[in-house]
Design a protein around this motif. Structure first.
Motif, PDB file in Angstrom:
ATOM      1  N   ALA A  36       0.840  -1.193   0.000  1.00 29.23           N
ATOM      2  CA  ALA A  36       0.000   0.000   0.000  1.00 29.23           C
ATOM      3  C   ALA A  36       0.878   1.247   0.000  1.00 29.23           C
ATOM      4  O   ALA A  36       1.940   1.274   0.635  1.00 29.23           O
ATOM      5  CB  ALA A  36      -0.920  -0.003   1.218  1.00 29.23           C
ATOM      6  N   PHE A  37       0.424   2.281  -0.730  1.00 30.28           N
ATOM      7  CA  PHE A  37       1.188   3.534  -0.786  1.00 30.28           C
ATOM      8  C   PHE A  37       0.209   4.702  -0.963  1.00 30.28           C
ATOM      9  O   PHE A  37      -0.709   4.631  -1.771  1.00 30.28           O
ATOM     10  CB  PHE A  37       2.208   3.512  -1.933  1.00 30.28           C
ATOM     11  CG  PHE A  37       1.639   3.029  -3.247  1.00 30.28           C
ATOM     12  CD1 PHE A  37       1.201   3.927  -4.221  1.00 30.28           C
ATOM     13  CD2 PHE A  37       1.542   1.676  -3.509  1.00 30.28           C
ATOM     14  CE1 PHE A  37       0.674   3.471  -5.422  1.00 30.28           C
ATOM     15  CE2 PHE A  37       1.010   1.216  -4.712  1.00 30.28           C
ATOM     16  CZ  PHE A  37       0.564   2.119  -5.676  1.00 30.28           C
ATOM     17  N   PRO A  38       0.377   5.797  -0.184  1.00 31.04           N
ATOM     18  CA  PRO A  38      -0.536   6.938  -0.249  1.00 31.04           C
ATOM     19  C   PRO A  38       0.106   8.138  -0.962  1.00 31.04           C
ATOM     20  O   PRO A  38       1.327   8.252  -1.040  1.00 31.04           O
ATOM     21  CB  PRO A  38      -0.749   7.261   1.226  1.00 31.04           C
ATOM     22  CG  PRO A  38       0.588   6.960   1.842  1.00 31.04           C
ATOM     23  CD  PRO A  38       1.219   5.861   1.014  1.00 31.04           C
ATOM     24  N   TYR A  39      -0.745   9.033  -1.480  1.00 31.72           N
ATOM     25  CA  TYR A  39      -0.266  10.338  -1.897  1.00 31.72           C
ATOM     26  C   TYR A  39      -1.406  11.341  -1.770  1.00 31.72           C
ATOM     27  O   TYR A  39      -2.573  10.973  -1.746  1.00 31.72           O
ATOM     28  CB  TYR A  39       0.310  10.317  -3.313  1.00 31.72           C
ATOM     29  CG  TYR A  39      -0.665   9.981  -4.415  1.00 31.72           C
ATOM     30  CD1 TYR A  39      -1.400  10.973  -5.057  1.00 31.72           C
ATOM     31  CD2 TYR A  39      -0.843   8.666  -4.834  1.00 31.72           C
ATOM     32  CE1 TYR A  39      -2.281  10.673  -6.083  1.00 31.72           C
ATOM     33  CE2 TYR A  39      -1.724   8.355  -5.852  1.00 31.72           C
ATOM     34  CZ  TYR A  39      -2.439   9.359  -6.469  1.00 31.72           C
ATOM     35  OH  TYR A  39      -3.314   9.056  -7.477  1.00 31.72           O
ATOM     36  N   PHE A  40      -1.029  12.624  -1.666  1.00 35.05           N
ATOM     37  CA  PHE A  40      -2.023  13.671  -1.438  1.00 35.05           C
ATOM     38  C   PHE A  40      -2.542  14.179  -2.772  1.00 35.05           C
ATOM     39  O   PHE A  40      -1.763  14.546  -3.672  1.00 35.05           O
ATOM     40  CB  PHE A  40      -1.421  14.833  -0.638  1.00 35.05           C
ATOM     41  CG  PHE A  40      -2.417  15.909  -0.304  1.00 35.05           C
ATOM     42  CD1 PHE A  40      -3.403  15.677   0.647  1.00 35.05           C
ATOM     43  CD2 PHE A  40      -2.385  17.133  -0.948  1.00 35.05           C
ATOM     44  CE1 PHE A  40      -4.328  16.659   0.960  1.00 35.05           C
ATOM     45  CE2 PHE A  40      -3.304  18.121  -0.644  1.00 35.05           C
ATOM     46  CZ  PHE A  40      -4.286  17.885   0.308  1.00 35.05           C
ATOM     47  N   ASP A  41      -3.868  14.201  -2.906  1.00 32.99           N
ATOM     48  CA  ASP A  41      -4.535  14.700  -4.114  1.00 32.99           C
ATOM     49  C   ASP A  41      -5.002  16.123  -3.829  1.00 32.99           C
ATOM     50  O   ASP A  41      -5.930  16.343  -3.056  1.00 32.99           O
ATOM     51  CB  ASP A  41      -5.715  13.787  -4.460  1.00 32.99           C
ATOM     52  CG  ASP A  41      -6.289  14.090  -5.836  1.00 32.99           C
ATOM     53  OD1 ASP A  41      -6.419  15.278  -6.157  1.00 32.99           O
ATOM     54  OD2 ASP A  41      -6.605  13.132  -6.570  1.00 32.99           O
ATOM     55  N   ASP A  42      -4.344  17.089  -4.469  1.00 34.62           N
ATOM     56  CA  ASP A  42      -4.642  18.485  -4.181  1.00 34.62           C
ATOM     57  C   ASP A  42      -6.045  18.870  -4.622  1.00 34.62           C
ATOM     58  O   ASP A  42      -6.745  19.634  -3.936  1.00 34.62           O
ATOM     59  CB  ASP A  42      -3.601  19.385  -4.865  1.00 34.62           C
ATOM     60  CG  ASP A  42      -3.800  20.842  -4.508  1.00 34.62           C
ATOM     61  OD1 ASP A  42      -3.818  21.156  -3.305  1.00 34.62           O
ATOM     62  OD2 ASP A  42      -3.953  21.669  -5.431  1.00 34.62           O
ATOM     63  N   CYS A  43      -6.479  18.354  -5.774  1.00 34.21           N
ATOM     64  CA  CYS A  43      -7.828  18.692  -6.248  1.00 34.21           C
ATOM     65  C   CYS A  43      -8.898  18.128  -5.328  1.00 34.21           C
ATOM     66  O   CYS A  43      -9.912  18.771  -5.061  1.00 34.21           O
ATOM     67  CB  CYS A  43      -8.029  18.163  -7.672  1.00 34.21           C
ATOM     68  SG  CYS A  43      -7.541  19.341  -8.939  1.00 34.21           S
ATOM     69  N   LEU A  44      -8.661  16.920  -4.888  1.00 34.07           N
ATOM     70  CA  LEU A  44      -9.631  16.312  -3.978  1.00 34.07           C
ATOM     71  C   LEU A  44      -9.411  16.766  -2.541  1.00 34.07           C
ATOM     72  O   LEU A  44     -10.275  16.546  -1.683  1.00 34.07           O
ATOM     73  CB  LEU A  44      -9.532  14.781  -4.045  1.00 34.07           C
ATOM     74  CG  LEU A  44      -9.945  14.135  -5.363  1.00 34.07           C
ATOM     75  CD1 LEU A  44      -9.707  12.631  -5.298  1.00 34.07           C
ATOM     76  CD2 LEU A  44     -11.405  14.417  -5.671  1.00 34.07           C
ATOM     77  N   ALA A  45      -8.240  17.391  -2.304  1.00 30.14           N
ATOM     78  CA  ALA A  45      -7.865  17.759  -0.942  1.00 30.14           C
ATOM     79  C   ALA A  45      -8.019  16.548  -0.023  1.00 30.14           C
ATOM     80  O   ALA A  45      -8.538  16.635   1.091  1.00 30.14           O
ATOM     81  CB  ALA A  45      -8.690  18.929  -0.446  1.00 30.14           C
TER      82      ALA A  45
END
Length: 681
Positions: free
Chosen positions: A302-311
């Motif tokens: 598993a790996f996460p990242y921040f989605d700026d559009c979705l905040a």
């Protein structure tokens, strides 16, 4: 009768019946090939016993040689030396000579065992019957004895007396194994075959295993795998294989697990926090024969990242690989800073991502995913992965406060949004079903933290469900409120002065519904609270039978009011009012058919008792038998006292006609006529 004969046959020796000849009971081959012959002794020799003569031959039809004559009738065994029955079978019978006669016993042959190695990791045993012509209804079993490396014979199995072969799977490594066959006699002795042996080596690998699951320890990132135990009896342990690319041809053996019952392994050198790892397992036996290598199973990465559009945080992961049945679902868990772990939600087994909204900036979010197979027997946990997203501009509060019916018989909606959020607008959605589909009916601009909207719909019969969706600068829907709906109340009038109220459930406050307040309005008057109904009950019966109904026009209206509980996380307490529903009681007239106006205080005046009539156009009239009006009033509280109000005279005894006319609560004219008898005793 047949059962009785069998009973006697088996118990004759026990009861000590006499025998005039010897019967061979056992032929037992000794290790050097000599044969011990055992027989039953003569008990009736007609007063003169001569001898037991023992004969043998190499074949059943061959020439039999007398090998011993015994004159002592009490002797019951003899060992034939030099018989060489370890090389082939020999045949024997006993001739009994006495004053009774000469008798020959049945001919029996020694059990000759041949042990062969067919080269398939098994031992093949074949032997002949003790009887020359074996009976098909024998009930005694053949017993198989085994001796490994001269460690002594042990009983390993038995077969039916009509079976003359046996195959045993071998689990030894280059060792000599000897076998012999034994057959119990009813007399108590045992007929043993010769000993035969061969060298055997197990060249067959154990039965394969199946990996149950491969998981990652959240605390250490180490991989743990478990598998089924191999059913083979000679398993010494298991070899573990691992690769990061499951398509490679040759897998690397990384470790060994010893012990057939040890079916778990922890890879202390695992790097499953950085990528998926794939594992296989193979059992091996005491001869180092390897079983078939299992199919591979792979960890979830598993790996996460921040989605700026979705905040929001978008968590993605690799599919779990290995289960024969499908993946039913993935469950996603999160831990924020030092707070307790929470369950975020579940997705179907063919989905590999989860979007986590409501992110608080500058906090550490740690996630992991757990897979569940469709049969519900296995799970697999991914690595623990963390991220610290920036401060989000998404709404932290988006609450549907209420959907209530206002005084204009429309649905008034209220929504609360936090002041810090940055959105483009709110979509207002409506549906006739709580599960949708929803259609957009308006856009609400964020002018304040509390937004309202009035929806002009039929509130008397239709239930509508509402919610808002926040749309951000990227034109993406980022947050959805709870659902709110109007309450439709229905009232049913019954003939026994009862009103049955029913309404639909209010959905879905964050603090849930605490209770429903019920209000009554009589003849367009002021609403009065009459009852508080428990949450989960959506009916009420208003009993008017004990109510003072005199002077009422009969119009009864109601509304219910849902009140939110105290558990709304935003501290909001919503109230939703239903439509006003009315029930109008039909008029009722009660009047006596006789009275005695003699001023004795008893039944001197006749007054109609009228329920649910308008006093504005009420009229009560009395006629004599010529149709002349002798009394009339428009006051419901005034009755006739027997006097003619036209001429002022007292009316005579007789029958008179009354007529009553008034307007009901439903604005219908009601008239009733009948006879009244005047008595003047």
């Amino acid at each position: 009768m047949r059962r009785l004969l069998i009973y006697i046959f088996f118990f004759l020796p026990v009861l000590g019946f006499s025998s005039q000849w010897a019967d061979i009971t056992c032929l037992s081959v000794l290790q050097n090939g000599d044969v011990t012959v055992s027989w039953s002794v003569v008990t009736d020799d007609c007063s003169s016993f001569a001898s037991y003569e023992i004969y043998t031959s190499a074949t059943y039809a061959g020439t039999y040689t007398l090998i011993q004559s015994i004159s002592n009738k009490a002797i019951d065994t003899y060992t034939h030396t030099g018989a060489n029955s370890n090389l082939n079978s020999n045949y024997y019978f006993i001739k009994t000579t006495s004053a009774c006669d000469n008798f020959n016993s049945d001919t029996l042959n020694t059990i000759f065992l041949e042990v062969t190695n067919p080269g398939n990791s098994s031992a093949q045993l074949d032997w002949n019957s003790l009887d020359t012509f074996p009976s098909t209804n024998q009930t005694v079993d053949y017993y198989i004895f085994r001796n490994i490396n001269s460690s002594g014979y042990n009983l390993v199995d038995s077969v039916n007396s009509n079976t003359f072969s046996y195959n045993e799977e071998i689990h030894t490594c280059g060792e000599f194994i000897s076998y012999k066959i034994g057959l119990n006699s009813i007399s108590g002795c045992i007929s043993f075959s010769n000993n035969d042996s061969s060298e055997f080596t197990d060249e067959k690998g154990p039965e394969p295993v199946f990996i149950d699951t491969v998981s990652v320890f959240l605390s250490s990132g180490k991989t743990i795998l478990s598998w089924s135990k191999s059913p083979s009896p000679d398993v010494e342990g298991y070899w573990i294989y691992m690769e990061t690319d499951p398509s490679v041809t040759f897998w690397q053996e990384i470790d060994t697990v010893y012990g057939a019952d040890n079916t778990t392994y922890i890879n202390n050198n695992s790097s499953a926090s950085g990528h998926s790892e794939f594992y296989k397992v193979a059992p091996f036996d005491s001869c180092q024969n390897r079983g078939i290598i299992s199919e591979y199973h792979g960890t979830i990465y598993a790996f996460p990242y921040f989605d700026d559009c979705l905040a929001s945080v978008r968590l993605e992961w690799s599919h779990y690989k290995g289960w024969t049945d499908s993946i039913a679902q993935y469950k996603v868990y999160c831990k924020v800073d030092n707070n307790p772990e929470i369950f975020l939600g579940a997705v179907s087994g063919n989905v590999r991502q989860y979007i986590h909204s409501d992110i608080v900036g500058n906090s550490i979010y740690c996630y992991y995913v757990r897979a569940f197979n469709s049969s519900g027997t296995e799970t697999s946990t991914s690595n623990l992965t963390c991220i610290s997203p920036p401060t989000s501009s998404n709404p932290s509060i988006l609450n549907a406060d209420y959907a209530t019916v206002d005084s204009y018989n429309s649905v008034k909606l209220s929504f609360t949004i936090d002041a810090e959020s940055e959105i483009k607008f709110l979509k207002l959605l409506r549906s006739e079903n709580i599960d949708g589909p929803y259609e957009q009916i308006a856009k609400l601009n964020k002018t304040s933290t509390n937004l309202s909207y009035i929806d002009y719909v039929d509130i008397m019969k239709d239930v509508y469900f509402y919610k808002t969706v926040a749309n951000n600068k990227c034109d993406i829907d980022i947050k959805e409120s709870n659902v709110a709906n109007n309450i439709v109340l229905n009232v049913k009038n019954t003939s026994n002065l009862k009103h049955e109220l029913s309404w639909n459930k209010y959905e879905k406050w964050a603090g849930d519904v605490s209770y429903y307040n019920i209000y009554r309005i009589i003849d367009d008057g002021t609403a009065v609270f009459i009852y508080q109904q428990f949450y989960g009950i959506y009916t009420f019966i208003d009993d008017l039978s004990e109510f003072d109904l005199e002077g009422l026009s009969g119009k009864f209206c109601y509304y219910v009011e849902a009140v939110e509980g105290d558990f709304n996380p935003y501290g909001i307490k919503g109230v939703s009012r239903s439509n006003i529903a009315c029930a109008e009681q039909f008029p009722r007239v009660f009047i006596a058919n006789a009275f005695t106006p003699n001023y004795d205080g008893i039944n001197d005046v006749i007054i109609p008792y009228v329920l649910f009539a308008s006093p504005l156009d009420y009229i009560f009239t009395i006629y004599n038998r010529w149709g002349e009006v002798i009394f009339s009033t428009n006051k419901p509280s005034v009755g006739w006292d027997g006097n003619n109000t036209v001429n002022g005279k007292k009316c005579s005894v007789g029958t008179y006609v009354y007529h009553i006319k008034f307007t009901s609560a439903e604005n219908q004219t009601v008239e009733q006529s009948g006879n009244i008898t005047l008595y003047n005793p």
